[in-house]
Motif scaffolding. Structure first.
Motif, short mmCIF file in Angstrom:
data_model
loop_
_atom_site.label_atom_id
_atom_site.label_comp_id
_atom_site.label_asym_id
_atom_site.label_seq_id
_atom_site.Cartn_x
_atom_site.Cartn_y
_atom_site.Cartn_z
N LEU A 60 7.28 8.99 -2.32
CA LEU A 60 6.07 9.46 -1.67
C LEU A 60 5.06 8.33 -1.76
N VAL A 61 4.33 8.09 -0.67
CA VAL A 61 3.32 7.06 -0.65
C VAL A 61 2.07 7.62 0.01
N ALA A 62 0.94 7.54 -0.70
CA ALA A 62 -0.35 8.00 -0.16
C ALA A 62 -1.03 6.82 0.52
N ALA A 63 -1.69 7.13 1.64
CA ALA A 63 -2.43 6.08 2.37
C ALA A 63 -3.69 6.68 2.95
N GLN A 64 -4.69 5.81 3.10
CA GLN A 64 -5.95 6.21 3.72
C GLN A 64 -6.27 5.23 4.84
N ILE A 65 -6.42 5.75 6.04
CA ILE A 65 -6.78 4.93 7.21
C ILE A 65 -8.27 5.11 7.43
N PRO A 66 -9.03 4.02 7.41
CA PRO A 66 -10.48 4.15 7.58
C PRO A 66 -10.83 4.61 9.00
N PRO A 67 -11.98 5.28 9.15
CA PRO A 67 -12.38 5.77 10.48
C PRO A 67 -12.72 4.64 11.44
N THR A 90 -7.36 1.61 -3.26
CA THR A 90 -6.14 1.01 -2.73
C THR A 90 -5.40 0.27 -3.84
N LEU A 91 -4.12 0.09 -3.62
CA LEU A 91 -3.30 -0.68 -4.55
C LEU A 91 -3.58 -2.17 -4.35
N ARG A 114 -3.60 -5.85 -3.17
CA ARG A 114 -3.25 -6.36 -1.84
C ARG A 114 -1.92 -7.08 -1.80
N GLU A 115 -1.54 -7.76 -2.90
CA GLU A 115 -0.26 -8.48 -2.89
C GLU A 115 0.92 -7.51 -2.83
N LEU A 116 0.79 -6.30 -3.35
CA LEU A 116 1.87 -5.32 -3.24
C LEU A 116 2.11 -4.90 -1.79
N ALA A 117 1.03 -4.86 -0.99
CA ALA A 117 1.12 -4.43 0.40
C ALA A 117 1.32 -5.59 1.37
N HIS A 118 1.41 -6.80 0.83
CA HIS A 118 1.57 -8.02 1.65
C HIS A 118 0.41 -8.19 2.62
N ARG A 119 -0.81 -8.04 2.11
CA ARG A 119 -2.03 -8.27 2.89
C ARG A 119 -2.87 -9.29 2.14
N ARG A 120 -3.67 -10.06 2.87
CA ARG A 120 -4.55 -11.04 2.23
C ARG A 120 -5.92 -10.47 1.89
N ALA A 121 -6.42 -9.56 2.72
CA ALA A 121 -7.75 -9.00 2.50
C ALA A 121 -7.66 -7.59 1.92
N VAL A 122 -8.48 -7.31 0.93
CA VAL A 122 -8.50 -5.99 0.30
C VAL A 122 -8.80 -4.91 1.34
N GLY A 123 -9.70 -5.18 2.30
CA GLY A 123 -10.07 -4.20 3.30
C GLY A 123 -8.97 -3.86 4.28
N GLU A 124 -7.86 -4.59 4.25
CA GLU A 124 -6.73 -4.32 5.13
C GLU A 124 -5.64 -3.49 4.47
N VAL A 125 -5.83 -3.15 3.20
CA VAL A 125 -4.83 -2.38 2.47
C VAL A 125 -5.12 -0.90 2.66
N PHE A 126 -4.10 -0.15 3.07
CA PHE A 126 -4.23 1.28 3.32
C PHE A 126 -3.56 2.14 2.24
N VAL A 127 -2.61 1.58 1.49
CA VAL A 127 -1.84 2.35 0.51
C VAL A 127 -2.67 2.55 -0.76
N THR A 128 -2.70 3.81 -1.23
CA THR A 128 -3.51 4.15 -2.40
C THR A 128 -2.70 4.57 -3.62
N ASP A 129 -1.47 5.02 -3.42
CA ASP A 129 -0.66 5.49 -4.55
C ASP A 129 0.79 5.63 -4.10
N SER A 130 1.70 5.71 -5.06
CA SER A 130 3.11 5.91 -4.73
C SER A 130 3.83 6.52 -5.92
N ALA A 131 4.96 7.15 -5.64
CA ALA A 131 5.79 7.72 -6.70
C ALA A 131 7.22 7.83 -6.21
N ALA A 132 8.16 7.58 -7.11
CA ALA A 132 9.57 7.80 -6.81
C ALA A 132 9.87 9.28 -6.99
N THR A 133 10.62 9.86 -6.07
CA THR A 133 11.03 11.27 -6.19
C THR A 133 12.55 11.40 -6.34
#
Length: 135
Positions: free
Chosen positions: A41-48, A13-14, A16-35
């Motif tokens: 484009l923004v990659a995210a992973q949602i835990p099971p 994950t990126l 946590r301050e970039l995603a405006h979250r306090r806990a690392v485990g709450e961050v879902f965004v893993t990568d991004s790119a300007a097109t």
């Protein structure tokens, strides 16, 4: 600016301050790119399993987790790609989500949901040449 969805990574994950979250485990965004100038484009992973968005068995991942991932993605974009500094307020006025393939959201036992959001930022607001909001 020729990044494709397959070039984004889900390795970690990126910050946590970039995603405006306090806990690392709450961050879902893993990568991004300007097109483009206003497309990303923004990659995210949602835990099971997640305390807020995975507290009971479902056939599909909780849509609120997807909304949270897109909210985080918006803040990643403005900080990482549009040079909005941390600290001053940035007002997110709205998010419009379109699911193109509902089957892609099906829960597969023990597997996180990995996906790429395609973003187009609209209605950007500026005050004194600083980006302060958008929808």
């Amino acid at each position: 600016m020729s990044t494709t969805a397959t070039e984004l990574t889900f390795e970690r994950t990126l910050p946590r301050e970039l995603a405006h979250r306090r806990a690392v485990g709450e961050v879902f965004v893993t990568d991004s790119a300007a097109t483009g100038p206003d497309t990303f484009l923004v990659a995210a992973q949602i835990p099971p399993a997640h305390a807020l968005w995975g507290d009971h068995p479902l056939s599909h991942h909780d849509p609120l987790a997807i909304v949270e991932a897109s909210r985080q993605a918006t803040f990643v974009i403005v900080h990482r790609h549009l040079d909005v500094p941390q600290g001053p307020p940035f007002i997110l006025r709205g998010i419009d989500i379109r699911v193109l393939d509902l089957d892609a959201f099906a829960v597969i036992a023990g597997q996180p949901l990995e996906g790429v959001f395609r973003f187009t930022l609209t209605d950007l607001e500026r005050q004194a040449d600083a980006l302060t909001g958008g929808g």
